[in-house]
Design an enzyme around this catalytic site. Structure first.
Site, PDB file in Angstrom:
ATOM      1  N   TYR A 152       0.852  -1.190   0.000  1.00 35.83           N
ATOM      2  CA  TYR A 152       0.000   0.000   0.000  1.00 35.83           C
ATOM      3  C   TYR A 152       0.884   1.236   0.000  1.00 35.83           C
ATOM      4  O   TYR A 152       2.021   1.199  -0.460  1.00 35.83           O
ATOM      5  CB  TYR A 152      -1.001  -0.054   1.165  1.00 35.83           C
ATOM      6  CG  TYR A 152      -2.139   0.884   0.918  1.00 35.83           C
ATOM      7  CD1 TYR A 152      -2.922   0.737  -0.243  1.00 35.83           C
ATOM      8  CD2 TYR A 152      -2.417   1.938   1.764  1.00 35.83           C
ATOM      9  CE1 TYR A 152      -3.946   1.622  -0.526  1.00 35.83           C
ATOM     10  CE2 TYR A 152      -3.445   2.820   1.487  1.00 35.83           C
ATOM     11  CZ  TYR A 152      -4.207   2.671   0.346  1.00 35.83           C
ATOM     12  OH  TYR A 152      -5.202   3.549   0.054  1.00 35.83           O
ATOM     13  N   LYS A 165      -6.237  -2.057  -1.383  1.00 36.27           N
ATOM     14  CA  LYS A 165      -7.166  -1.901  -0.253  1.00 36.27           C
ATOM     15  C   LYS A 165      -7.787  -3.237   0.142  1.00 36.27           C
ATOM     16  O   LYS A 165      -7.900  -3.564   1.327  1.00 36.27           O
ATOM     17  CB  LYS A 165      -8.277  -0.914  -0.615  1.00 36.27           C
ATOM     18  CG  LYS A 165      -7.853   0.534  -0.686  1.00 36.27           C
ATOM     19  CD  LYS A 165      -7.907   1.199   0.675  1.00 36.27           C
ATOM     20  CE  LYS A 165      -7.601   2.671   0.582  1.00 36.27           C
ATOM     21  NZ  LYS A 165      -7.668   3.377   1.861  1.00 36.27           N
ATOM     22  N   GLU A 174     -13.368   5.001  -3.626  1.00 33.97           N
ATOM     23  CA  GLU A 174     -11.953   5.224  -3.366  1.00 33.97           C
ATOM     24  C   GLU A 174     -11.336   6.140  -4.419  1.00 33.97           C
ATOM     25  O   GLU A 174     -11.432   5.866  -5.618  1.00 33.97           O
ATOM     26  CB  GLU A 174     -11.213   3.882  -3.351  1.00 33.97           C
ATOM     27  CG  GLU A 174      -9.841   3.940  -2.752  1.00 33.97           C
ATOM     28  CD  GLU A 174      -9.859   4.247  -1.257  1.00 33.97           C
ATOM     29  OE1 GLU A 174      -8.960   4.972  -0.800  1.00 33.97           O
ATOM     30  OE2 GLU A 174     -10.763   3.772  -0.547  1.00 33.97           O
ATOM     31  N   ASP A 175     -10.723   7.222  -3.969  1.00 32.23           N
ATOM     32  CA  ASP A 175      -9.934   8.121  -4.824  1.00 32.23           C
ATOM     33  C   ASP A 175     -10.729   8.692  -5.989  1.00 32.23           C
ATOM     34  O   ASP A 175     -10.226   8.804  -7.117  1.00 32.23           O
ATOM     35  CB  ASP A 175      -8.669   7.411  -5.308  1.00 32.23           C
ATOM     36  CG  ASP A 175      -7.640   7.279  -4.194  1.00 32.23           C
ATOM     37  OD1 ASP A 175      -7.871   7.846  -3.111  1.00 32.23           O
ATOM     38  OD2 ASP A 175      -6.608   6.624  -4.394  1.00 32.23           O
ATOM     39  N   ASP A 191     -13.658   5.987   1.999  1.00 31.26           N
ATOM     40  CA  ASP A 191     -12.512   5.927   2.905  1.00 31.26           C
ATOM     41  C   ASP A 191     -11.765   7.249   2.954  1.00 31.26           C
ATOM     42  O   ASP A 191     -11.232   7.631   3.993  1.00 31.26           O
ATOM     43  CB  ASP A 191     -11.570   4.798   2.480  1.00 31.26           C
ATOM     44  CG  ASP A 191     -10.509   4.507   3.525  1.00 31.26           C
ATOM     45  OD1 ASP A 191     -10.858   4.451   4.718  1.00 31.26           O
ATOM     46  OD2 ASP A 191      -9.336   4.334   3.154  1.00 31.26           O
ATOM     47  N   ASP A 192     -11.716   7.980   1.829  1.00 23.24           N
ATOM     48  CA  ASP A 192     -11.012   9.257   1.802  1.00 23.24           C
ATOM     49  C   ASP A 192     -11.693  10.287   2.699  1.00 23.24           C
ATOM     50  O   ASP A 192     -11.028  11.125   3.313  1.00 23.24           O
ATOM     51  CB  ASP A 192     -10.932   9.793   0.373  1.00 23.24           C
ATOM     52  CG  ASP A 192     -10.273   8.803  -0.569  1.00 23.24           C
ATOM     53  OD1 ASP A 192      -9.137   8.398  -0.284  1.00 23.24           O
ATOM     54  OD2 ASP A 192     -10.900   8.407  -1.565  1.00 23.24           O
ATOM     55  N   ARG A 235      -8.346  10.777  -8.773  1.00 21.39           N
ATOM     56  CA  ARG A 235      -7.521  11.446  -7.758  1.00 21.39           C
ATOM     57  C   ARG A 235      -6.811  10.371  -6.938  1.00 21.39           C
ATOM     58  O   ARG A 235      -7.168  10.107  -5.792  1.00 21.39           O
ATOM     59  CB  ARG A 235      -8.391  12.330  -6.854  1.00 21.39           C
ATOM     60  CG  ARG A 235      -7.591  13.264  -5.962  1.00 21.39           C
ATOM     61  CD  ARG A 235      -8.415  13.714  -4.781  1.00 21.39           C
ATOM     62  NE  ARG A 235      -8.846  12.615  -3.930  1.00 21.39           N
ATOM     63  CZ  ARG A 235      -8.089  12.031  -3.016  1.00 21.39           C
ATOM     64  NH1 ARG A 235      -6.853  12.418  -2.827  1.00 21.39           N
ATOM     65  NH2 ARG A 235      -8.573  11.040  -2.277  1.00 21.39           N
ATOM     66  N   ASN A 279      -0.527  11.720   1.172  1.00 21.82           N
ATOM     67  CA  ASN A 279       0.191  10.562   0.633  1.00 21.82           C
ATOM     68  C   ASN A 279       0.482  10.769  -0.843  1.00 21.82           C
ATOM     69  O   ASN A 279      -0.227  11.506  -1.521  1.00 21.82           O
ATOM     70  CB  ASN A 279      -0.659   9.297   0.810  1.00 21.82           C
ATOM     71  CG  ASN A 279      -0.783   8.872   2.252  1.00 21.82           C
ATOM     72  OD1 ASN A 279       0.183   8.860   2.981  1.00 21.82           O
ATOM     73  ND2 ASN A 279      -1.995   8.522   2.670  1.00 21.82           N
TER      74      ASN A 279
END
Length: 569
Positions: free
Chosen positions: A117, A188, A260-261, A283-284, A170, A425
């Site tokens: 990850y 993930k 996610e993203d 999650d973000d 993103r 990150n």
């Protein structure tokens, strides 16, 4: 089929000391068995298994234990000096021997987590087209519009419990990586299994390819996605609507869909649109908020006071920043009983145009407007620190090196123990490093980051940086949701996850300046988080798996997938 189909292998229903048959059809050779990553054991097939499953002559005569295989693989991985090469070795292992992959990850989590990850997965996504060998998960593009349900049926597993989906716009702090963002859902879900114990056959990574605005990828001959600009507006919304309906039709309403993203404008809209009709989690926004809130609650042991006694300043007002800020305000409201609107006033956000203030309200995106307080405009972060006198500084900007020496020194001049969280990150995008935070604050800062930093020695004292890694939260959170059969996600469940994580930090950890527990205990941590999340789902009337177990921690531990090899009869 909402509740899945029969466990034809007998694997899920068998206990670890029971043997089962890894075939559903008669075979003439064990050659296929060795190429099935779920059942392959390599040189660990026993003499009896080699006879029973036509493996004689297909393997060298030696029989190795899984422990010896693990030792050998770790020796191989450690010989690679380039992190991306380690990542590729782990992916290859996952594609050939699933249980050995997870055994390595579970037993060596602190060493391998940065490989599978963040930060290494970011580089893997950037170079995904070049290193791509075998497809993992499902790819749904605009070309499949009107056929998404058919595509879902192409996936061989019916009992899917968790889907992680991205559109690649993103990826971490790296921007639009299009179809190459698949590395994120795959990574993930590896953590859902290794850290949270969700069975890998119940996990489905998906990338929705609507194009990319990354010119470098569009010109790359090895790019694996659609070669067109991103679809937007109705075309994008219609594809996502078809996807969400197809998932619910195929897997039922108890499948957890983790966004996610996605870019900010889509992330907030998707969460708002589907949170009342589907079991969705971002999650973000929500996972990051939960893990950061846990760090803040834990840090109070070192800072003193309550959350309401502190002033918060964020650099970054996107998904992570506003999500964290909202959960902090919600927790303060639970503590002091005041309206959340009043508690938001001690939380300030800075975006690319400066401090978010009331005079900017008309030009702000909707998700930023609750944070537009009365104050004169301030363009620079250092000036905002000096004017607002925050006790806690949090970076979610996705832009590296923004916590400069002047900013950290300003925080240190205002606070005996400034709490500095550089959360962006991968490591290259962190607002500052652990070394910089400790040095510029003369060893007084409490520091945490999104990606890992090594311990740092300053004036004879060793500091262990905290890592506000979402991997503390989402695997256990997902496990709790699945255990309870929850039909929706609510903020109270996120608060429960945060407090469960805080409960795992011991006095010994605090003495070392740590605000998060070590990752080596992550399965125990995840079981406790799962228990608290499940308990909250039962309390809120969202759980469908009745009756509620008496001991939810034991239930979580029992539910967890074990990567130990099974015996084949």
């Amino acid at each position: 089929m909402a509740d899945g189909v029969e466990d034809v292998y007998g694997e899920d229903s068998a206990t670890l000391d029971q043997s089962f048959t890894p075939w559903t059809i008669s075979v003439a050779s064990g050659y296929s068995l060795m190429r099935d990553p779920r059942h392959n054991k390599g040189l660990a097939f026993t003499e009896k298994e080699r006879d029973a499953h036509y493996l004689r002559g297909l393997l060298p005569p030696v029989v190795l234990s899984q422990e010896l295989q693990e030792k050998k693989m770790m020796n191989i991985i450690r010989q690679y000096t380039v992190p991306l090469h380690r990542y590729m070795a782990m992916v290859e292992l996952q594609e050939t021997n699933e249980r050995l992959f997870y055994k390595l990850l579970v037993d060596n989590v602190e060493e391998l987590l940065p490989i599978v990850y963040t930060p290494t997965v970011g580089e893997a996504c950037q170079k995904f087209g070049s290193i791509f060998k075998h497809p993992q998960g499902l790819y749904i593009s605009l070309k499949e519009k009107g056929k998404i349900l058919e595509i879902l049926n192409n996936w061989p597993e019916r009992t899917v419990k968790v889907i992680v989906v991205t559109d690649g716009e993103r990826i971490l702090g790296l921007g639009d990586l299009g179809c190459q963002g698949m590395g994120i859902p795959v990574g993930k879900l590896s953590l859902y299994t290794a850290l949270g114990g969700v069975c890998p056959s119940q996990c489905l990574p998906i990338t929705i390819d609507v194009g990319t605005n990354n010119e470098k990828l569009l010109d790359d001959e090895f790019y694996i996605g659609l070669r067109q600009k991103r679809a937007t507006g109705k075309e994008y919304a219609d594809l996502l609507q078809e996807f969400m309906c197809a998932v619910k039709q195929n897997y039922g309403e108890k499948v957890l869909i983790q966004f996610e993203d996605f870019a900010n404008h889509n992330a907030f809209e998707l969460l708002a649109r589907y949170s009342s009709t589907h079991l969705v989690f971002n999650d973000d926004i929500q996972g990051t908020a939960s893990v950061v809130l846990a760090g803040l609650l834990s840090a109070l042991r070192l800072l003193g006071g309550t959350l309401a006694d502190h002033t918060f300043l964020f650099l970054g007002a996107g998904e992570a920043g506003t999500g964290i800020a909202e959960l902090i305000a919600l927790e303060i409201s639970e503590q002091n009983g005041k309206p959340i609107e009043e508690n938001r006033k001690q939380i300030w956000l800075v975006d690319s145009k400066g401090l978010i203030v009331a005079s900017r309200k008309d030009s702000l995106q909707d998700f930023k407007k609750p944070w537009a307080h009365d104050h004169e405009p301030i363009a620079e972060l250092k000036n905002a620190v000096e004017a607002l006198k925050p006790t806690i500084l949090i970076g979610t900007s996705g832009v590296g090196k923004q916590f400069t020496k002047e900013v950290v020194e300003a925080m240190a001049s205002l606070n005996e123990k400034p709490l500095i969280m550089a959360l962006s990150n991968p490591t290259s995008q962190a607002e500052c490093t652990a070394e910089e935070a400790y040095t510029w604050s003369e060893g007084r800062a409490i520091f945490a980051s999104g990606s890992p930093f090594d311990p740092f020695e300053y004036n004879g004292k060793t500091f262990i940086p905290g890592q506000a890694n979402n991997a503390y939260i989402f695997p256990g959170f997902g496990l709790g949701v699945i255990m309870a059969g929850s039909t929706r996600v609510r903020d109270d469940m996120l608060l429960a996850a945060s407090k469960a994580l805080v409960s795992q930090v011991t006095e010994e950890h605090y003495e070392k300046g740590m605000i998060y527990p070590p990752f080596k205990n992550i399965r125990k941590i995840s079981a406790n988080i799962a228990a608290k999340v499940a308990a909250k789902a039962y309390e809120l009337g969202l759980a469908s798996h009745l009756p509620q177990p008496e001991d939810l921690v034991k239930s979580a531990e029992k539910y967890m997938y074990s990567p130990v090899y099974r015996s084949y009869r």
